[in-house]
Design a protein around this motif. Structure first.
Motif, PDB file in Angstrom:
ATOM      1  N   ALA A  25       0.815  -1.219   0.000  1.00  0.00           N
ATOM      2  CA  ALA A  25       0.000   0.000   0.000  1.00  0.00           C
ATOM      3  C   ALA A  25       0.849   1.269   0.000  1.00  0.00           C
ATOM      4  CB  ALA A  25      -0.937   0.000   1.206  1.00  0.00           C
ATOM      5  N   PHE A  26       2.039   1.227   0.563  1.00  0.00           N
ATOM      6  CA  PHE A  26       2.903   2.397   0.629  1.00  0.00           C
ATOM      7  C   PHE A  26       3.821   2.526  -0.580  1.00  0.00           C
ATOM      8  CE2 PHE A  26       1.386   2.555   4.872  1.00  0.00           C
ATOM      9  CZ  PHE A  26       1.602   3.832   5.334  1.00  0.00           C
ATOM     10  N   GLY A  27       3.756   1.567  -1.497  1.00  0.00           N
ATOM     11  CA  GLY A  27       4.576   1.642  -2.708  1.00  0.00           C
ATOM     12  C   GLY A  27       5.656   0.577  -2.765  1.00  0.00           C
ATOM     13  N   LYS A  28       6.550   0.781  -3.688  1.00  0.00           N
ATOM     14  CA  LYS A  28       7.609  -0.187  -3.968  1.00  0.00           C
ATOM     15  C   LYS A  28       8.523  -0.375  -2.751  1.00  0.00           C
ATOM     16  CE  LYS A  28      11.030  -1.188  -7.492  1.00  0.00           C
ATOM     17  NZ  LYS A  28      11.689  -0.695  -8.708  1.00  0.00           N
ATOM     18  N   LEU A  29       8.797  -1.620  -2.422  1.00  0.00           N
ATOM     19  CA  LEU A  29       9.683  -1.948  -1.302  1.00  0.00           C
ATOM     20  C   LEU A  29      11.094  -2.117  -1.856  1.00  0.00           C
ATOM     21  CD1 LEU A  29       7.403  -4.564   0.509  1.00  0.00           C
ATOM     22  CD2 LEU A  29       7.575  -2.095   0.922  1.00  0.00           C
ATOM     23  N   ASP A  30      11.779  -1.004  -2.068  1.00  0.00           N
ATOM     24  CA  ASP A  30      13.051  -1.038  -2.783  1.00  0.00           C
ATOM     25  C   ASP A  30      14.264  -0.667  -1.933  1.00  0.00           C
ATOM     26  OD1 ASP A  30      12.234   1.564  -2.540  1.00  0.00           O
ATOM     27  OD2 ASP A  30      12.683   2.132  -4.599  1.00  0.00           O
ATOM     28  N   VAL A  31      14.069  -0.469  -0.633  1.00  0.00           N
ATOM     29  CA  VAL A  31      15.175  -0.119   0.250  1.00  0.00           C
ATOM     30  C   VAL A  31      15.318  -1.205   1.304  1.00  0.00           C
ATOM     31  CG1 VAL A  31      16.034   1.563   1.935  1.00  0.00           C
ATOM     32  CG2 VAL A  31      14.820   2.343  -0.109  1.00  0.00           C
ATOM     33  N   GLU A  51      -0.013 -15.214  14.371  1.00  0.00           N
ATOM     34  CA  GLU A  51      -1.409 -14.911  14.700  1.00  0.00           C
ATOM     35  C   GLU A  51      -2.045 -13.955  13.696  1.00  0.00           C
ATOM     36  OE1 GLU A  51      -1.197 -13.486  18.717  1.00  0.00           O
ATOM     37  OE2 GLU A  51      -0.884 -15.500  19.548  1.00  0.00           O
ATOM     38  N   SER A  52      -1.231 -13.103  13.093  1.00  0.00           N
ATOM     39  CA  SER A  52      -1.726 -12.136  12.108  1.00  0.00           C
ATOM     40  C   SER A  52      -1.749 -12.699  10.696  1.00  0.00           C
ATOM     41  CB  SER A  52      -0.853 -10.880  12.127  1.00  0.00           C
ATOM     42  OG  SER A  52      -0.876 -10.295  13.396  1.00  0.00           O
ATOM     43  N   GLY A  53      -1.123 -13.849  10.501  1.00  0.00           N
ATOM     44  CA  GLY A  53      -1.064 -14.439   9.167  1.00  0.00           C
ATOM     45  C   GLY A  53      -0.099 -13.717   8.244  1.00  0.00           C
ATOM     46  N   CYS A  54       0.951 -13.161   8.799  1.00  0.00           N
ATOM     47  CA  CYS A  54       1.936 -12.471   7.964  1.00  0.00           C
ATOM     48  C   CYS A  54       3.342 -12.817   8.459  1.00  0.00           C
ATOM     49  CB  CYS A  54       1.695 -10.967   7.966  1.00  0.00           C
ATOM     50  SG  CYS A  54       1.844 -10.199   9.577  1.00  0.00           S
ATOM     51  N   SER A  55       4.323 -12.249   7.799  1.00  0.00           N
ATOM     52  CA  SER A  55       5.718 -12.531   8.150  1.00  0.00           C
ATOM     53  C   SER A  55       6.200 -11.574   9.241  1.00  0.00           C
ATOM     54  CB  SER A  55       6.606 -12.376   6.917  1.00  0.00           C
ATOM     55  OG  SER A  55       6.625 -11.015   6.504  1.00  0.00           O
ATOM     56  N   VAL A  56       7.334 -11.920   9.845  1.00  0.00           N
ATOM     57  CA  VAL A  56       7.956 -11.033  10.828  1.00  0.00           C
ATOM     58  C   VAL A  56       8.337  -9.718  10.154  1.00  0.00           C
ATOM     59  CG1 VAL A  56       9.963 -10.719  12.342  1.00  0.00           C
ATOM     60  CG2 VAL A  56       8.760 -12.902  12.320  1.00  0.00           C
ATOM     61  N   ALA A  57       8.799  -9.787   8.905  1.00  0.00           N
ATOM     62  CA  ALA A  57       9.153  -8.565   8.173  1.00  0.00           C
ATOM     63  C   ALA A  57       7.950  -7.636   8.057  1.00  0.00           C
ATOM     64  CB  ALA A  57       9.693  -8.917   6.787  1.00  0.00           C
ATOM     65  N   GLU A  58       6.774  -8.200   7.791  1.00  0.00           N
ATOM     66  CA  GLU A  58       5.561  -7.379   7.682  1.00  0.00           C
ATOM     67  C   GLU A  58       5.208  -6.756   9.030  1.00  0.00           C
ATOM     68  OE1 GLU A  58       2.347  -5.517   5.726  1.00  0.00           O
ATOM     69  OE2 GLU A  58       4.157  -6.478   4.973  1.00  0.00           O
ATOM     70  N   ILE A  59       5.349  -7.512  10.101  1.00  0.00           N
ATOM     71  CA  ILE A  59       5.108  -6.978  11.448  1.00  0.00           C
ATOM     72  C   ILE A  59       6.046  -5.789  11.706  1.00  0.00           C
ATOM     73  CG2 ILE A  59       5.418  -7.480  13.935  1.00  0.00           C
ATOM     74  CD1 ILE A  59       2.851  -8.663  12.930  1.00  0.00           C
ATOM     75  N   CYS A  60       7.311  -5.947  11.328  1.00  0.00           N
ATOM     76  CA  CYS A  60       8.284  -4.858  11.518  1.00  0.00           C
ATOM     77  C   CYS A  60       7.927  -3.643  10.668  1.00  0.00           C
ATOM     78  CB  CYS A  60       9.693  -5.340  11.174  1.00  0.00           C
ATOM     79  SG  CYS A  60      10.353  -6.527  12.360  1.00  0.00           S
ATOM     80  N   ARG A  61       7.519  -3.871   9.400  1.00  0.00           N
ATOM     81  CA  ARG A  61       7.129  -2.755   8.533  1.00  0.00           C
ATOM     82  C   ARG A  61       5.957  -1.987   9.131  1.00  0.00           C
ATOM     83  NH1 ARG A  61       8.765  -5.970   4.158  1.00  0.00           N
ATOM     84  NH2 ARG A  61       6.810  -7.090   4.040  1.00  0.00           N
TER      85      ARG A  61
END
Length: 100
Positions: A24-30, A51-61
């Motif tokens: 949603a915030f755009g390209k993940l290029d960094v 529990e959220s159905g996502c990755s640790v990276a997504e939780i951090c983002r």
């Protein structure tokens, strides 16, 4: 040896692209540098991700975005992105497979 006819094959489900612009915030290029964290926090982050159905990276983002932009802005951007996707769904053609 038996072979399936084309009419017997199941169609793959329609899936959205996970391309760089799917966020949603755009390209993940960094890429930010790795960091160390204690085992207890890492375990809780993994549990929250599961529990959220996502990755640790997504939780951090999400955590970073909420800290930087605020919860309301992050929710608004995600909601607007979802609205754009849902708006496109009505225009898509969905195939249910061969008639019985």
């Amino acid at each position: 040896m038996s072979s399936k006819k084309d009419s017997d094959k199941e169609l793959a489900p329609i899936m959205f692209s996970r391309g760089a612009s799917a966020d949603a915030f755009g390209k993940l290029d960094v890429v930010i540098p790795e960091f160390r964290i204690d085992a207890d926090t890492a375990l809780l982050m993994q549990r929250a991700a599961n529990e959220s159905g996502c990755s640790v990276a997504e939780i951090c983002r999400v955590a970073c975005r909420v800290r930087i932009y605020g919860k309301e802005h992050v929710q608004t951007v995600a909601s607007n992105h979802l609205s754009r996707v849902i708006g496109n769904v009505g225009e898509m053609s969905v195939q249910n497979g061969p008639a019985a």
